[in-house]
Every structure is written in C-alpha cells, then in structure tokens.
Design a protein around this motif. Structure first.
Motif, short mmCIF file in Angstrom:
data_model
loop_
_atom_site.label_atom_id
_atom_site.label_comp_id
_atom_site.label_asym_id
_atom_site.label_seq_id
_atom_site.Cartn_x
_atom_site.Cartn_y
_atom_site.Cartn_z
N ARG A 65 12.44 29.86 -5.76
CA ARG A 65 13.66 29.34 -5.43
C ARG A 65 13.99 27.77 -5.28
NH1 ARG A 65 18.59 31.40 -3.47
NH2 ARG A 65 19.71 30.29 -2.08
N ASP A 66 12.73 27.21 -4.56
CA ASP A 66 13.00 25.70 -4.29
C ASP A 66 12.71 24.93 -5.46
OD1 ASP A 66 13.40 26.17 -1.63
OD2 ASP A 66 11.28 25.67 -0.99
N ALA A 96 16.66 21.68 -11.00
CA ALA A 96 18.15 21.53 -11.40
C ALA A 96 18.75 20.24 -10.98
CB ALA A 96 18.88 23.02 -10.83
N ILE A 97 18.52 19.79 -9.70
CA ILE A 97 18.91 18.83 -8.82
C ILE A 97 18.56 17.55 -9.82
CG2 ILE A 97 19.15 17.50 -6.67
CD1 ILE A 97 19.55 20.30 -5.30
N SER A 98 17.07 17.52 -10.03
CA SER A 98 16.52 16.53 -10.90
C SER A 98 17.19 16.11 -12.40
CB SER A 98 15.11 16.66 -11.10
OG SER A 98 14.22 16.55 -10.02
N GLU A 158 26.67 26.14 -9.71
CA GLU A 158 26.92 25.40 -8.47
C GLU A 158 25.82 25.68 -7.41
OE1 GLU A 158 30.30 24.95 -11.16
OE2 GLU A 158 29.13 26.89 -10.43
N ASP A 159 25.60 27.00 -7.30
CA ASP A 159 24.58 27.31 -6.11
C ASP A 159 23.35 26.68 -6.31
OD1 ASP A 159 26.44 28.99 -4.75
OD2 ASP A 159 25.90 30.85 -6.04
N LEU A 160 22.82 26.32 -7.39
CA LEU A 160 21.64 25.47 -7.57
C LEU A 160 21.73 24.07 -6.75
CD1 LEU A 160 21.22 26.17 -11.28
CD2 LEU A 160 19.33 26.52 -9.67
N VAL A 161 22.76 23.66 -6.66
CA VAL A 161 22.83 22.43 -5.83
C VAL A 161 23.20 22.63 -4.31
CG1 VAL A 161 24.21 20.21 -5.53
CG2 VAL A 161 23.41 21.38 -7.83
N LEU A 162 24.19 23.94 -4.23
CA LEU A 162 24.59 23.82 -2.64
C LEU A 162 24.03 24.82 -1.78
CD1 LEU A 162 28.76 23.70 -3.92
CD2 LEU A 162 27.12 21.87 -2.93
N HIS A 163 22.84 25.36 -2.42
CA HIS A 163 22.10 26.40 -1.37
C HIS A 163 21.62 25.39 -0.32
CE1 HIS A 163 18.37 24.29 -3.20
NE2 HIS A 163 17.75 24.76 -2.37
N ARG A 164 21.65 24.13 -0.54
CA ARG A 164 21.02 23.38 0.72
C ARG A 164 21.97 23.23 1.87
NH1 ARG A 164 18.18 18.05 -2.33
NH2 ARG A 164 16.46 19.22 -3.34
N PHE A 165 23.39 23.31 1.36
CA PHE A 165 24.40 23.62 2.56
C PHE A 165 24.60 25.03 2.96
CE2 PHE A 165 26.11 19.83 0.10
CZ PHE A 165 26.35 19.06 0.97
N ALA A 166 24.19 26.00 2.05
CA ALA A 166 23.99 27.31 2.48
C ALA A 166 23.27 27.59 3.75
CB ALA A 166 23.61 28.18 1.55
N ASP A 167 22.15 26.76 3.91
CA ASP A 167 21.25 26.82 5.12
C ASP A 167 22.09 26.71 6.35
OD1 ASP A 167 19.18 27.37 3.41
OD2 ASP A 167 18.47 25.19 3.53
N HIS A 168 23.20 25.96 6.32
CA HIS A 168 23.92 25.51 7.58
C HIS A 168 25.30 26.54 7.56
CE1 HIS A 168 22.01 22.10 8.43
NE2 HIS A 168 21.52 21.81 7.39
N LEU A 221 31.75 21.42 -8.08
CA LEU A 221 30.87 21.43 -6.72
C LEU A 221 31.63 21.33 -5.57
CD1 LEU A 221 27.78 19.28 -8.02
CD2 LEU A 221 27.83 21.89 -7.41
N ALA A 222 32.50 20.19 -5.59
CA ALA A 222 33.44 20.23 -4.48
C ALA A 222 34.22 21.32 -3.96
CB ALA A 222 34.34 18.74 -4.58
#
Length: 200
Positions: free
Chosen positions: A16-17, A23-25, A59-69, A126-127
């Motif tokens: 997953r990471d 993707a982010i790169s 979009e989830d490829l980017v925003l999963h980092r926010f999903a942790d919160h 993304l927004a």
C-alpha cells in the motif's frame, strides 16, 4: 506453508505504501490530471486490479495520508479525561500537534510536505475528496458530542472542523510563501488561541 497473519498484514501495508509513494512521485512530477492509473500501476509493477484493491479511487492514492486522521477529533472527545470539556480537549490536541509540527496542522516546512499540500489544494478533484473526508469527520465529531446528534452538536462539530481547516491552510500558505515552520509557529499558536477562544 501458511503465512502468519502479522506478516501478511505487514506485506499488505508495504504494498500500500509503495503504491501511494509511486503515485505521489508521479503526481508531483507531472501533475495529478496528467498521470493515469495505468501509469501508476506500471511504475509500481502491479496490475490495475491490484492497485484498485488497495485504493478505490485515484484520489485515495494521495489522500490516504489524511485518512490516518479520519475521526481524530471524535476520538479526542471520546478519550478525554474526566471533567475535561470537549472543546478544551480539542484545543489541547491541536496545540500539541502544532508543537510537534505535524503536517496535518499545515505547520511543516519539509519540502515534500509543502509540495504535497500544494498538490492537494490546487487540484479540484483532490480538494473535493478532502472536503468529503472533512464532512465525515464532522459527522463523527457530532456523534461523539451527542449520540443524537442534535442540531447544537452538529453546529459545534462543523465549527470545530472548519476552524482546524482554516488554521491549517493559513499555516501552510505562510510556509508556501517561503517562511520556515519555526518562524510561523508563534503566529500559528496565537491564531489557534484566538480561534478556540471564539469557539468557546
């Protein structure tokens, strides 16, 4: 041989990471809209169906980092100590996050974090997806404040989530304009004090 559950979970987390990092790169190098899911799958050396098993949307490829919160504000309220008002617990939690320079507060000047936030804030899809996350946070917080929840809890939750969003965006903008997180920190604390005082 049966693979131990813990090992299987760690392998899934690593995959997953790796997918998200690839993707982010690509997004940072070429822009979100210019990179296809096929490009990401090829870079990560997996099939498209495998990628979608980990991330339902691009979009989830980017925003999963926010999903942790996700649900964090609700957890803060549920886990607060006896006699601690919900708003005081949320204020203390946000202030501690500022002191740790957590990316979610916008007060982090690591170049990759600054560029990551720029990508999120300047890409409409993304927004929009981030707004959906915030609405889910708002609902969870309202239910933590009042299982009903009644209109007062929903209004209070909406105000808290909006305040955190505005504070984080203001912090990020100052850093994106060229200032360091340490320079911005005193202002970020003052802004948070003012915002939570107004909420009270």
């Amino acid at each position: 041989m049966i693979e131990p559950t813990g090992l299987r979970a760690r392998k899934k987390a690593r995959t997953r990471d790796a997918l998200a990092d690839a993707a982010i790169s690509l997004f940072l190098a070429h822009g979100f809209d210019e990179v296809s899911v096929s490009d990401i799958a090829a870079a990560a050396e997996v099939s498209k169906p495998t990628l979608f098993r980990y991330f339902p949307t691009k979009e989830d490829l980017v925003l999963h980092r926010f999903a942790d919160h996700l649900g964090e504000a609700a957890r803060v309220v549920r886990d607060r100590g006896p006699g601690v008002p919900p708003l005081a617990a949320l204020h203390r939690h946000f202030r501690a996050a500022l002191d740790r320079y957590e990316p979610v507060t916008g007060l982090n000047d690591h170049p990759a974090v600054v560029e990551f936030h720029r990508l999120v804030f300047t890409t409409p899809s993304l927004a929009g997806r981030l707004t959906q996350y915030m609405l889910e946070d708002e609902q969870a917080l309202a239910e933590a404040l009042d299982p009903g929840p009644d209109i007062r809890a929903r209004l209070g939750a909406a105000q808290v989530i909006a305040v955190q969003r505005v504070l984080a965006r203001a912090n990020w903008q100052k850093i994106a304009d060229g200032r360091t997180a340490r320079e911005v920190h005193p202002e970020a604390v003052t802004d948070a004090e003012l915002a939570f005082a107004r909420l009270r």
